[in-house]
Design an enzyme around this catalytic site. Sequence first.
Site, PDB file in Angstrom:
ATOM      1  N   HIS A 197      -3.251  39.175  16.886  1.00  0.00           N
ATOM      2  CA  HIS A 197      -4.640  38.750  17.162  1.00  0.00           C
ATOM      3  C   HIS A 197      -4.798  37.267  16.820  1.00  0.00           C
ATOM      4  O   HIS A 197      -5.608  36.888  15.967  1.00  0.00           O
ATOM      5  CB  HIS A 197      -5.607  39.587  16.337  1.00  0.00           C
ATOM      6  CG  HIS A 197      -6.731  40.165  17.150  1.00  0.00           C
ATOM      7  ND1 HIS A 197      -6.520  40.935  18.269  1.00  0.00           N
ATOM      8  CD2 HIS A 197      -8.090  40.081  17.008  1.00  0.00           C
ATOM      9  CE1 HIS A 197      -7.682  41.318  18.767  1.00  0.00           C
ATOM     10  NE2 HIS A 197      -8.652  40.802  18.033  1.00  0.00           N
ATOM     11  N   ARG A 208      -3.415  41.102  28.265  1.00  0.00           N
ATOM     12  CA  ARG A 208      -3.239  41.641  29.618  1.00  0.00           C
ATOM     13  C   ARG A 208      -2.668  40.588  30.570  1.00  0.00           C
ATOM     14  O   ARG A 208      -1.890  40.911  31.483  1.00  0.00           O
ATOM     15  CB  ARG A 208      -4.573  42.205  30.114  1.00  0.00           C
ATOM     16  CG  ARG A 208      -4.976  43.446  29.316  1.00  0.00           C
ATOM     17  CD  ARG A 208      -6.271  44.074  29.805  1.00  0.00           C
ATOM     18  NE  ARG A 208      -7.468  43.354  29.418  1.00  0.00           N
ATOM     19  CZ  ARG A 208      -8.091  43.474  28.257  1.00  0.00           C
ATOM     20  NH1 ARG A 208      -7.611  44.280  27.320  1.00  0.00           N
ATOM     21  NH2 ARG A 208      -9.209  42.795  28.002  1.00  0.00           N
TER      22      ARG A 208
END
Length: 351
Positions: A197, A208
């Site tokens: 993250h 993605r």
Amino acid sequence: MKQFDYQTLNHLALNSEIVKKLTTIYQLRGETSSYAIDYHEELQKLVEVAKIQSTDASNRIEGIFTSDSRLNKIMSDKVEPHNRDEKEIAGYRDVLSLIHENSQYMPISTRTILGMHNILFKYSGDSWGGKFKDINNKIIAKYADDHEEIRFNPPEAFLVPDLIDQLCNSYNQAVKDEKFSPSILSAAFVFDFVSIHPFRDGNGRMSRLLMLLTMYQLGFEVGKYISLEKIIENSKESYYEALAASSQGWNDNQNSYTAFVDYYLGVIVKAYRDLIERMGLVHNQTHKLAADKLILKVLQQQLKPLSRAELVELIPRYSQTTIQRNLKKLRDENKIKIVGAGKNTKYVLSH
């Protein structure tokens, strides 16, 4: 200290489901290998549809929306983004186009990741676009009923630059060594990226986009024609469940990649099957068949109401404008009728 063991992936055992999906992926890739020659024109239309769907779905997962008409105009670069959501949608559009056109020139590296993030937020005016986070954050899972849960506490901000460097190096070496199937390595990389993250915002969308980038580079280009992001959006709860299952023990290098790899491979299998279905409809349609006749044939074959967007997907030979014009024609002739309203408008045969 977190380590990335891409030589064993924490001793990943390939269960029967993973092996079955890997086998299926290679079989389906083989079946579609000639499509670029046989269906070049139709595939180019699918590329444009997939870009819109991918941009819309990936942003919708994060609660970022705009109207369908505005989305189409933003995707065709005909309007300036009006608000924060539209600015982030435009940024995703640009990164997606970059990957489509230049994936071979984008090595998996810290520099590439920061460059992609900078483009993702270039319209929003945020000072932290293209920079790793400087404050600690949490991974929040958002569910269909709109409730949110803290899924995972990622590493502290000061650790991020070294972790991203290590992750990229470990992944690149594993791809070179061919210790695992490329699609498994792509899955592990995407999972570890989102677990780190590394940014204040945009981590899910970046993961993605990195899925697409790594898959293209490894020879699996189905995401150009079928939106992987839309498949993920449609299975969002399973996506979060797989992330949660594979996160347990991550900070201590004890996590199992199995759940996320299994989910990830399932997304790829579905994408290939969707592509084969699209091209099967094209193959079975004579080239002399007009748009209105194709619409009737597809509605008859699918045995369910279809939206205009779904018909555009299933009939890539004709443009969205042509499909829309012929839907009106068929309605005027009472050959089809509308069910639903607004965004839920769909079409069925009248008889």
